[in-house]
Design a protein around this motif. Structure first.
Motif, PDB file in Angstrom:
ATOM      1  N   ALA A  73       0.810  -1.213   0.000  1.00 57.61           N
ATOM      2  CA  ALA A  73       0.000   0.000   0.000  1.00 57.61           C
ATOM      3  C   ALA A  73       0.846   1.268   0.000  1.00 57.61           C
ATOM      4  O   ALA A  73       0.345   2.360  -0.237  1.00 57.61           O
ATOM      5  CB  ALA A  73      -0.931   0.008   1.213  1.00 57.61           C
ATOM      6  N   TRP A  74       2.160   1.145   0.261  1.00 49.68           N
ATOM      7  CA  TRP A  74       3.037   2.312   0.343  1.00 49.68           C
ATOM      8  C   TRP A  74       3.556   2.699  -1.036  1.00 49.68           C
ATOM      9  O   TRP A  74       3.804   1.845  -1.879  1.00 49.68           O
ATOM     10  CB  TRP A  74       4.228   2.019   1.259  1.00 49.68           C
ATOM     11  CG  TRP A  74       3.866   1.837   2.697  1.00 49.68           C
ATOM     12  CD1 TRP A  74       3.533   0.668   3.319  1.00 49.68           C
ATOM     13  CD2 TRP A  74       3.787   2.852   3.693  1.00 49.68           C
ATOM     14  NE1 TRP A  74       3.252   0.881   4.642  1.00 49.68           N
ATOM     15  CE2 TRP A  74       3.400   2.224   4.901  1.00 49.68           C
ATOM     16  CE3 TRP A  74       4.004   4.225   3.683  1.00 49.68           C
ATOM     17  CZ2 TRP A  74       3.227   2.931   6.088  1.00 49.68           C
ATOM     18  CZ3 TRP A  74       3.831   4.929   4.869  1.00 49.68           C
ATOM     19  CH2 TRP A  74       3.454   4.292   6.047  1.00 49.68           C
ATOM     20  N   PHE A  75       3.762   3.988  -1.253  1.00 50.26           N
ATOM     21  CA  PHE A  75       4.373   4.434  -2.496  1.00 50.26           C
ATOM     22  C   PHE A  75       5.230   5.665  -2.258  1.00 50.26           C
ATOM     23  O   PHE A  75       5.014   6.444  -1.327  1.00 50.26           O
ATOM     24  CB  PHE A  75       3.308   4.748  -3.567  1.00 50.26           C
ATOM     25  CG  PHE A  75       2.415   5.908  -3.240  1.00 50.26           C
ATOM     26  CD1 PHE A  75       2.777   7.218  -3.548  1.00 50.26           C
ATOM     27  CD2 PHE A  75       1.180   5.705  -2.629  1.00 50.26           C
ATOM     28  CE1 PHE A  75       1.954   8.283  -3.246  1.00 50.26           C
ATOM     29  CE2 PHE A  75       0.345   6.768  -2.322  1.00 50.26           C
ATOM     30  CZ  PHE A  75       0.726   8.075  -2.639  1.00 50.26           C
ATOM     31  N   ALA A  76       6.246   5.806  -3.103  1.00 48.25           N
ATOM     32  CA  ALA A  76       7.077   7.009  -3.155  1.00 48.25           C
ATOM     33  C   ALA A  76       7.166   7.384  -4.620  1.00 48.25           C
ATOM     34  O   ALA A  76       7.606   6.586  -5.451  1.00 48.25           O
ATOM     35  CB  ALA A  76       8.462   6.748  -2.575  1.00 48.25           C
ATOM     36  N   VAL A  82       5.127  10.939  -1.066  1.00 40.31           N
ATOM     37  CA  VAL A  82       5.273   9.704  -0.297  1.00 40.31           C
ATOM     38  C   VAL A  82       3.987   9.465   0.492  1.00 40.31           C
ATOM     39  O   VAL A  82       3.514  10.364   1.204  1.00 40.31           O
ATOM     40  CB  VAL A  82       6.469   9.789   0.679  1.00 40.31           C
ATOM     41  CG1 VAL A  82       6.587   8.510   1.496  1.00 40.31           C
ATOM     42  CG2 VAL A  82       7.761  10.055  -0.087  1.00 40.31           C
ATOM     43  N   GLY A  83       3.424   8.268   0.371  1.00 42.64           N
ATOM     44  CA  GLY A  83       2.177   8.047   1.083  1.00 42.64           C
ATOM     45  C   GLY A  83       1.656   6.632   0.976  1.00 42.64           C
ATOM     46  O   GLY A  83       2.397   5.677   0.710  1.00 42.64           O
ATOM     47  N   LEU A  84       0.344   6.490   1.195  1.00 38.59           N
ATOM     48  CA  LEU A  84      -0.355   5.209   1.217  1.00 38.59           C
ATOM     49  C   LEU A  84      -1.532   5.260   0.262  1.00 38.59           C
ATOM     50  O   LEU A  84      -2.148   6.319   0.067  1.00 38.59           O
ATOM     51  CB  LEU A  84      -0.893   4.918   2.628  1.00 38.59           C
ATOM     52  CG  LEU A  84       0.113   4.614   3.732  1.00 38.59           C
ATOM     53  CD1 LEU A  84      -0.533   4.874   5.084  1.00 38.59           C
ATOM     54  CD2 LEU A  84       0.567   3.173   3.635  1.00 38.59           C
ATOM     55  N   GLN A  85      -1.857   4.101  -0.313  1.00 37.05           N
ATOM     56  CA  GLN A  85      -3.044   4.025  -1.149  1.00 37.05           C
ATOM     57  C   GLN A  85      -3.787   2.728  -0.866  1.00 37.05           C
ATOM     58  O   GLN A  85      -3.193   1.736  -0.453  1.00 37.05           O
ATOM     59  CB  GLN A  85      -2.693   4.130  -2.630  1.00 37.05           C
ATOM     60  CG  GLN A  85      -1.831   3.013  -3.165  1.00 37.05           C
ATOM     61  CD  GLN A  85      -1.463   3.219  -4.621  1.00 37.05           C
ATOM     62  OE1 GLN A  85      -1.602   4.320  -5.162  1.00 37.05           O
ATOM     63  NE2 GLN A  85      -0.975   2.170  -5.270  1.00 37.05           N
ATOM     64  N   ALA A  97      -0.891  11.356   0.935  1.00 42.25           N
ATOM     65  CA  ALA A  97       0.539  11.505   0.683  1.00 42.25           C
ATOM     66  C   ALA A  97       1.031  12.861   1.162  1.00 42.25           C
ATOM     67  O   ALA A  97       0.260  13.830   1.254  1.00 42.25           O
ATOM     68  CB  ALA A  97       0.832  11.344  -0.810  1.00 42.25           C
ATOM     69  N   ILE A  98       2.319  12.916   1.448  1.00 43.92           N
ATOM     70  CA  ILE A  98       3.000  14.174   1.751  1.00 43.92           C
ATOM     71  C   ILE A  98       3.805  14.566   0.522  1.00 43.92           C
ATOM     72  O   ILE A  98       4.567  13.761  -0.021  1.00 43.92           O
ATOM     73  CB  ILE A  98       3.933  14.029   2.967  1.00 43.92           C
ATOM     74  CG1 ILE A  98       3.145  13.546   4.187  1.00 43.92           C
ATOM     75  CG2 ILE A  98       4.614  15.366   3.269  1.00 43.92           C
ATOM     76  CD1 ILE A  98       2.046  14.477   4.625  1.00 43.92           C
ATOM     77  N   GLY A 126       8.026  27.775  -1.563  1.00 47.00           N
ATOM     78  CA  GLY A 126       7.498  26.424  -1.566  1.00 47.00           C
ATOM     79  C   GLY A 126       6.786  26.087  -0.269  1.00 47.00           C
ATOM     80  O   GLY A 126       6.950  26.751   0.757  1.00 47.00           O
ATOM     81  N   ALA A 127       5.991  25.029  -0.308  1.00 48.33           N
ATOM     82  CA  ALA A 127       5.226  24.616   0.873  1.00 48.33           C
ATOM     83  C   ALA A 127       5.089  23.098   0.893  1.00 48.33           C
ATOM     84  O   ALA A 127       4.917  22.462  -0.153  1.00 48.33           O
ATOM     85  CB  ALA A 127       3.845  25.253   0.879  1.00 48.33           C
ATOM     86  N   THR A 128       5.184  22.524   2.089  1.00 48.70           N
ATOM     87  CA  THR A 128       4.891  21.109   2.272  1.00 48.70           C
ATOM     88  C   THR A 128       3.378  20.940   2.344  1.00 48.70           C
ATOM     89  O   THR A 128       2.698  21.671   3.068  1.00 48.70           O
ATOM     90  CB  THR A 128       5.522  20.579   3.567  1.00 48.70           C
ATOM     91  OG1 THR A 128       6.940  20.778   3.503  1.00 48.70           O
ATOM     92  CG2 THR A 128       5.239  19.092   3.746  1.00 48.70           C
ATOM     93  N   VAL A 129       2.846  19.995   1.565  1.00 50.95           N
ATOM     94  CA  VAL A 129       1.394  19.825   1.492  1.00 50.95           C
ATOM     95  C   VAL A 129       1.019  18.372   1.731  1.00 50.95           C
ATOM     96  O   VAL A 129       1.819  17.453   1.514  1.00 50.95           O
ATOM     97  CB  VAL A 129       0.846  20.284   0.118  1.00 50.95           C
ATOM     98  CG1 VAL A 129       1.068  21.784  -0.083  1.00 50.95           C
ATOM     99  CG2 VAL A 129       1.480  19.494  -1.022  1.00 50.95           C
ATOM    100  N   ALA A 130      -0.196  18.163   2.188  1.00 51.66           N
ATOM    101  CA  ALA A 130      -0.777  16.831   2.325  1.00 51.66           C
ATOM    102  C   ALA A 130      -1.831  16.667   1.241  1.00 51.66           C
ATOM    103  O   ALA A 130      -2.731  17.502   1.103  1.00 51.66           O
ATOM    104  CB  ALA A 130      -1.414  16.657   3.702  1.00 51.66           C
TER     105      ALA A 130
END
Length: 270
Positions: A73-76, A82-85, A97-98, A126-130
């Motif tokens: 379920a993890w992906f990069a 980077v996150g989960l699906q 994902a982040i 820039g900004a870190t987003v979810a």
């Protein structure tokens, strides 16, 4: 319509949603979910053209080295972060994902959005987003989907949202042709950041003051054609047309209400 949320609320919502997605595959796993011990790596290179920034009437070449790693379920992913699906056999899928948003420069740039005509507007850092996505298959060839991109850290540039339909126009053993039609919206801070002009910015630039509110800022249609040569090699051709509307169409920063993005990519999976 009011999309305004606080940064603290965004961080809490991001943490809760990531936790829910982490638990979902264990609690609701189906045969459609990726195997927990299976790892897939895809390398690719994309080339195309894109507007210099949202609303620009000028274009810049686009070169995108791509890397995607999937483990259960993890992906990069260089595109999604980077996150989960999670995907069920009922046609429902979700991901969390982040990622990182590059912002916008007030000068021409080969690596990020920006243009010389924005001098005096100041850079948008820039900004870190979810990123959170949901999709539900309605028919064998049609699905409805939505996305929320919430700012977590960095530039206070607000949050954006997307919702729409995706249809499979053709599907064979080697080719898949799909069409996605979406509406794009932002909260008041997001729309003001990318389409608004403050009094201070107006005094430093050539643009008159403009205030953008929360709401839809664009509609888009994306045609994607994926061709598979064998178990390893594949190509993707994509054409996206965007029409700015509502909160963006009257902005002095939008020099052309309609724009296009073209991309061709070749990928190798092992």
């Amino acid at each position: 319509m009011n999309f305004t949320t606080s940064p603290t609320h965004n961080v809490l919502l991001g943490a809760v949603t990531l936790l829910c997605c982490a638990l979902a595959p264990q609690a609701q796993a189906t045969d459609a979910s990726p195997a927990a011990d299976e790892t897939t790596v895809t390398l690719g290179l994309g080339m195309g053209v894109t507007p210099r920034y949202m609303g620009s009437d000028r274009y810049r070449p686009l070169v995108l080295p791509m890397l995607s790693i999937q483990h259960g379920a993890w992906f990069a992913d260089t595109t999604r972060g980077v996150g989960l699906q999670f995907q069920s056999d009922s046609g429902f899928s979700a991901s969390a994902a982040i990622n990182y948003d590059l912002g916008r420069k007030e000068k021409n740039s080969t690596t990020s959005p920006g243009g010389d005509e924005l001098r005096g507007m100041g850079d948008i850092n820039g900004a870190t987003v979810a990123n959170f996505t949901l999709s539900q298959q309605l028919l064998d060839w049609l699905s409805v989907n939505g996305e929320a991109e919430l700012r977590m850290a960095g530039e206070h540039r607000g949050n954006r949202y997307r919702f729409g339909l995706e249809g499979i126009l053709m599907h064979t053993d080697r080719d898949t042709l799909s069409l996605a039609i979406d509406a794009h919206a932002g909260d008041s801070r997001y729309n003001q950041t990318f389409f608004g002009v403050t009094q201070a910015q107006s005094q430093r630039s050539i643009y008159s003051k403009y205030t953008a509110d929360a709401g839809i800022y664009a509609y888009s249609a994306a045609l994607n054609w994926q061709h598979t040569f064998d178990a390893h090699w594949s190509t993707l051709a994509s054409l996206t047309l965007t029409q700015y509307a509502d909160q963006a169409s009257d902005s002095p920063l939008v020099r052309r209400e309609g724009s296009g993005l073209g991309l061709f990519a070749i990928n190798y999976t092992f």
